[in-house]
Design a protein around this motif. Sequence first.
Motif, PDB file in Angstrom:
ATOM      1  N   TYR A  64     -14.291 -10.214  -6.058  1.00  0.00           N
ATOM      2  CA  TYR A  64     -14.382  -8.892  -6.578  1.00  0.00           C
ATOM      3  C   TYR A  64     -15.328  -8.658  -7.775  1.00  0.00           C
ATOM      4  CZ  TYR A  64     -11.174  -7.671  -3.105  1.00  0.00           C
ATOM      5  OH  TYR A  64     -10.222  -7.582  -1.700  1.00  0.00           O
ATOM      6  N   GLU A  95      -5.924  -4.859  -1.093  1.00  0.00           N
ATOM      7  CA  GLU A  95      -6.320  -5.666  -0.094  1.00  0.00           C
ATOM      8  C   GLU A  95      -5.753  -7.323  -0.009  1.00  0.00           C
ATOM      9  OE1 GLU A  95     -10.783  -5.914  -0.179  1.00  0.00           O
ATOM     10  OE2 GLU A  95     -10.650  -4.027   0.412  1.00  0.00           O
ATOM     11  N   GLN A 105       0.666  -1.212   0.194  1.00  0.00           N
ATOM     12  CA  GLN A 105       0.081  -0.114  -0.076  1.00  0.00           C
ATOM     13  C   GLN A 105       0.824   1.328   0.136  1.00  0.00           C
ATOM     14  OE1 GLN A 105      -3.683  -0.068   0.454  1.00  0.00           O
ATOM     15  NE2 GLN A 105      -3.735   2.559   0.650  1.00  0.00           N
ATOM     16  N   SER A 113      -4.436  -1.480 -15.180  1.00  0.00           N
ATOM     17  CA  SER A 113      -5.161  -1.203 -14.229  1.00  0.00           C
ATOM     18  C   SER A 113      -6.800  -1.726 -15.076  1.00  0.00           C
ATOM     19  CB  SER A 113      -5.387   0.419 -13.888  1.00  0.00           C
ATOM     20  OG  SER A 113      -6.550   0.298 -13.175  1.00  0.00           O
ATOM     21  N   LEU A 119      -2.801   4.847  -6.431  1.00  0.00           N
ATOM     22  CA  LEU A 119      -4.222   4.585  -5.794  1.00  0.00           C
ATOM     23  C   LEU A 119      -5.060   5.838  -5.672  1.00  0.00           C
ATOM     24  CD1 LEU A 119      -3.154   2.196  -2.797  1.00  0.00           C
ATOM     25  CD2 LEU A 119      -3.757   1.598  -5.203  1.00  0.00           C
ATOM     26  N   GLU A 122      -9.028   4.164  -1.991  1.00  0.00           N
ATOM     27  CA  GLU A 122      -8.657   2.737  -2.510  1.00  0.00           C
ATOM     28  C   GLU A 122      -7.600   2.333  -1.665  1.00  0.00           C
ATOM     29  OE1 GLU A 122      -7.506   0.957  -6.900  1.00  0.00           O
ATOM     30  OE2 GLU A 122      -7.211   2.916  -6.559  1.00  0.00           O
ATOM     31  N   SER A 123      -7.703   0.872  -1.290  1.00  0.00           N
ATOM     32  CA  SER A 123      -6.824   0.160  -0.656  1.00  0.00           C
ATOM     33  C   SER A 123      -6.353  -1.206  -1.187  1.00  0.00           C
ATOM     34  CB  SER A 123      -7.410   0.031   0.940  1.00  0.00           C
ATOM     35  OG  SER A 123      -8.516  -0.794   0.858  1.00  0.00           O
ATOM     36  N   THR A 175      -7.169  -4.452  -5.246  1.00  0.00           N
ATOM     37  CA  THR A 175      -7.518  -3.537  -4.527  1.00  0.00           C
ATOM     38  C   THR A 175      -9.156  -3.526  -4.196  1.00  0.00           C
ATOM     39  OG1 THR A 175      -8.110  -1.625  -6.103  1.00  0.00           O
ATOM     40  CG2 THR A 175      -5.751  -2.078  -5.403  1.00  0.00           C
ATOM     41  N   ASN A 176      -9.713  -2.599  -3.502  1.00  0.00           N
ATOM     42  CA  ASN A 176     -11.200  -2.663  -3.248  1.00  0.00           C
ATOM     43  C   ASN A 176     -11.872  -2.194  -4.347  1.00  0.00           C
ATOM     44  OD1 ASN A 176      -9.944  -0.213  -2.499  1.00  0.00           O
ATOM     45  ND2 ASN A 176     -11.731   0.347  -1.202  1.00  0.00           N
ATOM     46  N   LYS A 177     -11.217  -1.651  -5.603  1.00  0.00           N
ATOM     47  CA  LYS A 177     -11.723  -0.940  -6.662  1.00  0.00           C
ATOM     48  C   LYS A 177     -11.247  -1.557  -7.758  1.00  0.00           C
ATOM     49  CE  LYS A 177     -12.512   3.363  -4.132  1.00  0.00           C
ATOM     50  NZ  LYS A 177     -13.869   3.259  -4.183  1.00  0.00           N
ATOM     51  N   ARG A 178     -10.177  -2.225  -7.821  1.00  0.00           N
ATOM     52  CA  ARG A 178      -9.550  -2.539  -9.278  1.00  0.00           C
ATOM     53  C   ARG A 178      -8.665  -3.633  -9.232  1.00  0.00           C
ATOM     54  NH1 ARG A 178      -5.733   2.265 -11.145  1.00  0.00           N
ATOM     55  NH2 ARG A 178      -5.512   3.015  -8.817  1.00  0.00           N
ATOM     56  N   PRO A 222     -10.746  -1.942 -13.935  1.00  0.00           N
ATOM     57  CA  PRO A 222     -11.657  -1.934 -12.997  1.00  0.00           C
ATOM     58  C   PRO A 222     -12.616  -3.323 -13.093  1.00  0.00           C
ATOM     59  CG  PRO A 222     -11.911  -0.163 -14.562  1.00  0.00           C
ATOM     60  CD  PRO A 222     -10.917  -1.461 -14.869  1.00  0.00           C
TER      61      PRO A 222
END
Length: 125
Positions: free
Chosen positions: A122, A34, A20, A68, A27, A31-32, A47-50, A70
């Motif tokens: 996810y 995971e 991180q 990246s 990021l 966004e983090s 990540t929590n988004k992508r 999504p």
Amino acid sequence: MGLMDGLLGNASEIDSEKLQAGLVKLLAEGESVERAYQLVRDLIVFTNKRLIFVDKQGITGKKIEYHSIPYRSIIHFSIETSGHFDLDAELKIWISGSSTPIEREFNRRLNIYEVQSVLAYYVLK
């Protein structure tokens, strides 16, 4: 991960908190990281988004490509487990707008089912 593991193509899960800090410029707000897996110098980051593929290039690895994706763009994915003669497992991800999948190979040391399970979590959210 030891040098021999890297040379043999063995992937391993890495500490998401340490990663991180290294990806803070990349990021988005909120966004983090995971989960993350390392294969030699490359990374697969959830990540929590992508999903982010980190591809270190060149001899020194200073040139880095960040790919990246999504989660909403992933239309389907597959895994191929390792066998007796084919020692590598494979992950394929198809994204909308592309007929060619993104492919990554893993040594049998990494549980490909675990990676698939994290991706499914996810994508199906």
